[in-house]
Motif scaffolding. Structure first.
Motif, short mmCIF file in Angstrom:
data_model
loop_
_atom_site.label_atom_id
_atom_site.label_comp_id
_atom_site.label_asym_id
_atom_site.label_seq_id
_atom_site.Cartn_x
_atom_site.Cartn_y
_atom_site.Cartn_z
N VAL B 373 -10.19 11.42 126.48
CA VAL B 373 -9.33 10.32 126.65
C VAL B 373 -8.04 9.49 127.62
CG1 VAL B 373 -6.89 10.70 124.84
CG2 VAL B 373 -9.02 11.89 124.50
N GLN B 374 -7.17 8.71 127.23
CA GLN B 374 -6.36 7.90 127.69
C GLN B 374 -5.44 7.95 126.89
OE1 GLN B 374 -6.84 4.07 128.99
NE2 GLN B 374 -4.39 3.64 129.73
N ALA B 375 -4.58 8.63 127.09
CA ALA B 375 -3.09 8.82 126.78
C ALA B 375 -1.73 7.89 127.36
CB ALA B 375 -2.79 10.15 126.58
N MET B 376 -0.77 7.54 126.44
CA MET B 376 0.05 6.61 127.63
C MET B 376 1.53 7.35 126.35
SD MET B 376 0.36 2.93 127.47
CE MET B 376 -0.59 2.27 126.26
N VAL B 377 2.92 7.81 126.92
CA VAL B 377 3.67 7.62 126.69
C VAL B 377 5.09 6.97 126.94
CG1 VAL B 377 6.38 9.00 126.14
CG2 VAL B 377 3.59 10.39 126.75
N VAL B 378 5.27 5.56 126.48
CA VAL B 378 6.29 5.30 126.08
C VAL B 378 7.74 4.92 125.94
CG1 VAL B 378 6.37 2.38 126.56
CG2 VAL B 378 3.92 3.76 126.92
N PRO B 379 8.72 5.11 126.47
CA PRO B 379 9.96 5.93 126.07
C PRO B 379 9.98 4.81 125.47
CG PRO B 379 9.56 6.58 128.32
CD PRO B 379 8.60 5.59 128.38
N GLY B 380 10.82 4.72 124.27
CA GLY B 380 11.79 4.02 123.71
C GLY B 380 12.95 2.59 124.49
N SER B 381 13.56 3.80 125.22
CA SER B 381 14.49 2.77 126.05
C SER B 381 14.55 3.58 127.37
CB SER B 381 16.66 2.86 125.53
OG SER B 381 16.32 4.05 125.49
N GLY B 382 15.01 3.03 128.28
CA GLY B 382 15.19 3.30 129.95
C GLY B 382 16.55 4.64 129.90
#
Lengths: 206, 472
Positions: B373-382
């Motif tokens: 699995v390639q997994a990523m987290v992209v936060p909603g804001s800085g």
């Protein structure tokens, strides 16, 4: 905005429900800063094969439907994203009228803002139109009289919102219409500023 | 005595600038959010017509759809994306609108930024050229998505011409079971009423299970109203709403705040208010949800199976199901927990707030992302990103093998470089599983952050409630 009064054209049947705006115009074409030129990307993933060639299984790639100005679709057409690019792409392709049992709300209004006529009609009517359309022949849409005339001439009535009809028939710029109410807007703001002053002193805004 | 009114009706009535006998109203817009994809044509038309922005002070702009989530210092590689973002910067400068640029810590997904800054407040009308504007309804605001022509209309006039929608109350009664989140509630609602079930309505979410949600959870629920066809969803403001807003930069300050809060407390629907449609759901019956198809209402409990189109009587629905199964590469009858995934996306305006990241990190802690699995987290804001780093959540994700990215819409719609390759299967916390949404040929399964985390560590769709405890 272009006026919409009467339209005569063959009608292309797209027998699918829940056609979303991602299908109508995929995201890679939303990077434009213009309204024009999107027609060639309309229904991109269904219209073209992976190698970029036309997919002739798709209705708008077949004659005579390539020249259709009327699109017949299943329920909930244009659901999903608010992208007006979906309406622009249909318009640029040549579509001026879409008939379906139901539409995504935002898409429906986006069409009207571009001089296009989306019409909600009963499930059975739309199915009948689709069957008729497969035999070819021209449909005539008469907005003034609120009628769809089938190739054999039979007129079928449809309902339409009075204000939207008025704007479409006359090709009205609704910003211009609203700006005529500037005094009402001024009055509203003055009153709101008194009762909710915090709405007018937001920190961080310009 | 005046007629009892719903929350929506109170907001609507107090924003009518002018009404015509045929039922259309010119509605005042209190706040307007702007992003780079749906605004350039609107600004261009304003310029051509020689019109100004009526209330730059009520307008906030941020680029989110096109921004890269890695190596920001290098700028935007794709020239079209770069031009679109630069155009927003130029337009906002020219028209005097506040703009959070890519290097501003406050930059993020427009629907995460608005509430975070306290711009979103109860009783307001809020619009944005984006269908997920419904998110802001979590504060008891009437918030809905609009097209570019309407963006232009709002910029020029601070109003919109609208027809009054109908009202629907969705009551989620009882207590939500452990392991069941706001995302599961809203997916269950969409599964019940369908993707067009809310078309023409404003939905008010009510009941104990809604009241007990945090503000973040309420935003997740309102966010996906549009996936049920409803342009807007609202939730009654309460003390939780007020506490969330206190002290935020764009919220009313000092004495103004108390006056505003007193007004906000008057907004909830009156006890006897009547809705055009009522739907009731028992929270106790909701299990973690996962979509199997290409429409958000094609959803089952994680304990369920891929449904069989042969059992669908309606021919159009059956055709839609068959097409979805073919696209998704699934066979009817397969247990959802037998479906292997290769990508995980935790992000989007639906599920990229701090609470979402805390919940996902709670599952990930002490575990590793599966090798497949390639997994990523992209936060909603800085600001969400910064907070998560302070709390050590970023370390938890990184240690487990997740990529920790910069904020933006990212792979929710794959307008930037983040996308699925054809045939790749993804457990995603986003909001749409449409064909091609996350990349041409990509297969999306919508889930909660906890369920996405569980999929990441097991390599398949998994019931987060069934994960074995982490050993020490």
């Amino acid at each position: 905005m272009d006026k919409f009064n009467k339209l005569t054209s063959i009608a292309a049947p797209l027998e699918m429900i829940n056609v979303d705006t991602d299908m109508i115009i995929p995201k890679q074409f939303l990077k434009t800063i213009k309204r024009t030129g999107l027609g060639k990307h309309l229904f991109h993933e269904m219209r073209y094969k992976a190698d970029g060639k036309d997919n002739f299984d798709f209705v708008l790639n077949r004659m005579p439907y390539r020249n259709a100005k009327i699109l017949l679709a299943g329920a909930n057409f244009g659901c999903g994203s608010s992208r007006e690019h979906a309406a622009w792409a249909l318009h640029d392709f040549g579509i001026r009228c879409i008939i379906a049992p139901s539409f995504g709300d935002i898409f429906f209004s986006n069409c009207q803002k571009n001089g296009m006529l989306p019409i909600k009609m009963g499930e059975l009517d739309v199915q009948f139109f689709m069957q008729t359309a497969t035999k070819g022949g021209e449909f005539t849409i008469d907005l003034e009289k609120q009628r769809v005339n089938l190739p054999n001439g039979a007129p079928i009535p449809f309902q339409y919102d009075e204000f939207a009809k008025h704007c479409l028939l006359n090709g009205l710029d609704d910003i211009g219409l609203t700006l005529e109410k500037a005094a009402d807007i001024d009055t509203f703001e003055a009153a709101q500023k008194k009762t909710q002053p915090w709405l007018y002193s937001a920190k961080g805004a310009a | 005595m005046s007629e009892p009114r719903t929350l929506f009706e109170k907001i609507w009535d107090s924003h009518v600038v002018a009404a015509t006998p045929d039922g259309t109203s010119t509605l005042y817009v209190d706040r307007h959010l702007v992003h780079e994809v749906t605004s350039p044509q609107a600004f261009e038309s304003l310029r051509l017509a020689g019109r100004k922005v009526r209330r730059p002070d009520a307008t906030l702009a941020v680029a989110d759809h096109n921004v890269p989530t890695t190596n920001r210092a290098a700028g935007i590689a794709d020239p079209e994306s770069r031009i679109q973002v630069e155009t927003l910067a130029t337009n906002t400068r020219e028209f005097g609108i506040t703009y959070f640029s890519m290097d501003d810590v406050r930059q993020g997904i427009v629907h995460i930024v608005g509430p975070e800054q306290g711009m979103t407040q109860p009783g307001m009308t809020i619009v944005c050229g984006d269908s997920h504007t419904s998110t802001h309804g979590a504060f008891g605001a009437l918030a809905f998505g609009i097209g570019t022509s309407e963006v232009e209309h709002v910029l020029a006039t601070q109003t919109l011409v609208q027809r009054r929608p109908k009202t629907m109350r969705v009551s989620v009664e009882g207590k939500v079971p452990d392991g069941v989140t706001a995302k599961d509630i809203v997916l269950a609602i969409i599964g019940k009423i369908g993707t067009a079930g809310g078309t023409g309505y404003v939905i008010e979410y009510a009941g104990r299970a809604i009241r007990e949600q945090s503000m973040e959870g309420r935003m997740t629920i309102c966010n996906m109203s549009i996936e049920a066809g409803a342009r807007a969803g609202v939730i009654a403001p309460d003390e939780k709403t007020i506490a969330y807003l206190r002290g935020r930069p764009m919220a009313p300050q000092a004495k103004d705040f108390d006056a505003a809060a007193a007004f906000w407390r008057t907004l909830p629907s009156d006890t006897d208010a009547v809705f055009d449609r009522e739907v009731t759901i028992n929270a106790g019956e909701i299990a973690p949800q996962v979509t199997w198809g290409t429409s958000p209402d094609e959803v089952v409990a994680i304990t369920g199976k891929v449904p069989d189109p042969a059992k669908e009587n309606d021919p159009q629905r059956r055709a839609k199901m068959q097409r979805a199964l073919k696209y998704m590469g699934l066979t009817a009858g397969t247990a959802m927990t037998d479906i292997a995934i290769s990508r995980v996306f935790i992000g989007s305006c639906t599920n990229a707030r701090i609470e979402d990241l805390r919940a996902a990190a709670g599952v990930v802690k002490g575990r590793k992302v599966a090798a497949s699995v390639q997994a990523m987290v992209v936060p909603g804001s800085g600001l969400v990103k910064l907070q998560a780093e302070k709390e050590g959540l970023a370390d938890v994700f990184r240690a487990a093998g997740f990529e920790w990215r910069e904020p933006g819409c990212s792979m929710c719609l794959a307008m930037n470089a983040d996308r699925l390759e054809p045939g790749e299967r993804c457990a995603s916390t986003s909001n749409r599983n449409f064909e091609g949404r996350q990349g041409r040929g990509g297969r999306t399964h919508l889930v909660s952050p906890e369920m996405a985390a569980a999929a990441a560590v097991t390599g398949k769709l998994a019931d987060v409630r069934a994960l074995a405890p982490v050993g020490r």
